[in-house]
Write a protein that holds these residues in place. Structure first.
Motif, mmCIF file in Angstrom:
data_model
loop_
_atom_site.group_PDB
_atom_site.id
_atom_site.type_symbol
_atom_site.label_atom_id
_atom_site.label_comp_id
_atom_site.label_asym_id
_atom_site.label_seq_id
_atom_site.Cartn_x
_atom_site.Cartn_y
_atom_site.Cartn_z
ATOM 1 N N VAL A 37 92.918 28.284 39.988
ATOM 2 C CA VAL A 37 92.419 28.754 38.593
ATOM 3 C C VAL A 37 92.837 27.696 37.720
ATOM 4 O O VAL A 37 93.906 26.900 37.840
ATOM 5 C CB VAL A 37 93.419 29.947 38.221
ATOM 6 N N GLN A 39 92.517 25.845 33.564
ATOM 7 C CA GLN A 39 92.638 26.139 32.296
ATOM 8 C C GLN A 39 92.473 24.715 31.554
ATOM 9 O O GLN A 39 93.194 23.784 31.388
ATOM 10 C CB GLN A 39 94.260 26.640 31.851
ATOM 11 N N LEU A 45 91.927 31.086 30.651
ATOM 12 C CA LEU A 45 92.016 31.055 32.038
ATOM 13 C C LEU A 45 90.761 31.081 32.697
ATOM 14 O O LEU A 45 90.087 32.235 32.270
ATOM 15 C CB LEU A 45 93.109 32.047 32.784
ATOM 16 N N PHE A 95 95.813 25.692 38.575
ATOM 17 C CA PHE A 95 96.961 26.445 39.036
ATOM 18 C C PHE A 95 96.509 26.610 40.469
ATOM 19 O O PHE A 95 95.320 27.234 40.566
ATOM 20 C CB PHE A 95 97.247 27.532 38.233
ATOM 21 N N TRP A 111 102.426 31.712 41.085
ATOM 22 C CA TRP A 111 101.427 30.494 40.415
ATOM 23 C C TRP A 111 102.343 29.104 40.750
ATOM 24 O O TRP A 111 103.333 29.216 40.655
ATOM 25 C CB TRP A 111 101.114 30.720 38.831
ATOM 26 N N GLY A 112 101.557 28.196 41.104
ATOM 27 C CA GLY A 112 102.005 27.094 41.092
ATOM 28 C C GLY A 112 102.413 26.398 39.812
ATOM 29 O O GLY A 112 102.075 26.910 38.830
ATOM 30 N N GLN A 113 102.628 25.188 39.754
ATOM 31 C CA GLN A 113 103.380 24.699 38.324
ATOM 32 C C GLN A 113 102.123 24.122 37.347
ATOM 33 O O GLN A 113 102.118 23.761 36.299
ATOM 34 C CB GLN A 113 104.599 23.552 38.432
ATOM 35 N N GLY A 114 101.152 23.812 38.219
ATOM 36 C CA GLY A 114 99.863 23.141 37.463
ATOM 37 C C GLY A 114 99.642 21.637 37.696
ATOM 38 O O GLY A 114 100.853 21.226 37.598
#
Lengths: 121, 109
Positions: A37, A39, A45, A95, A111-114
């Motif tokens: 995903v 952003q 999102l 993400f 979710w991962g940290q981005g």
């Protein structure tokens, strides 16, 4: 405890390529579908891609079809996103996310940290 | 593609107030496959609600979701200081693509 730890990202020139990784722990990796995903800066999102639990089925949002490739290695508990022919519109924080259900109910509970991907000349 | 529309875009409220956020799907095929997320600045999204009304693990009871079909609501019964954030809805009934609403920012009045 579920963890998704991302790596990759950075600055790339238009038309270039970049890869992202997401290492998972704390759950049975091969039981869950996984997603990317993104952003864009200051925006909402946007779902990018999905890979099924066994890696056989992959789906993409139209704007990245033919340019991005999602994959996974269940032996390494790792999710990947290979991004080719990048454009300015791909600039975003990406993400990785786990589907909240082992069934085909694709909401995201972890979710991962981005990872920031910046496409700029 | 199912387009998700959230309203209002921004909501100014005082702590302790009751807050109602709306999410509308462009087509009726969403059923109850609707999730809500909270995102604070610089943080990852946090799952609040799935299945339109089921609270995710660890989510306080002041958060509740309702609706089905095309109209959905997220209610915060008494807004706490830590609840100021952006809230997104997401449908997962018809895909690809999975789609999010544009978000509602809840800010201090």
């Amino acid at each position: 405890q579920v963890h998704l730890v991302q790596s990759g990202g950075g600055v790339v020139k238009p038309g270039g390529s970049l890869g992202l990784s997401c290492v998972a722990s704390g759950f049975s990796f091969s039981d869950y579908s996984l997603h990317w995903v993104r952003q864009a800066p200051g925006k909402g999102l946007e779902w990018v891609a999905l890979v099924s639990s066994d890696g056989d089925n992959k789906y993409y949002t139209d704007s990245v079809k033919g340019r991005f490739a999602i994959s996974r290695d269940n032996s390494r508990n790792t999710l990947y996103l290979q991004m080719d022919r990048l454009g300015a519109e791909d600039t975003a924080v990406y993400f990785c996310a786990r589907a909240g259900s082992k069934l085909a109910l694709y909401y995201f509970d972890y979710w991962g940290q981005g990872s920031l991907v910046t496409v700029s000349s | 593609e199912i387009v998700m529309t959230q309203s209002p875009a921004t909501l100014s409220v005082s702590p302790g107030e009751r807050v109602t956020l709306s999410c509308r799907a462009s087509q009726s095929a969403v059923s109850r496959n609707l999730a809500w997320y909270q995102q604070k600045p610089g943080q990852t999204p946090r799952l609040l609600i799935y299945g339109a009304s089921t609270r995710a693990t660890g989510i306080p009871a002041r958060f509740s979701g309702s609706g089905s079909g095309t109209e959905f609501t997220l209610t915060i019964s008494s807004l706490q200081s830590e609840d100021f954030a952006v809230y997104y809805c997401q449908q997962y009934n018809v895909w690809p693509p999975l789609t999010f609403g544009g978000g509602t920012k809840v800010q201090i009045k």
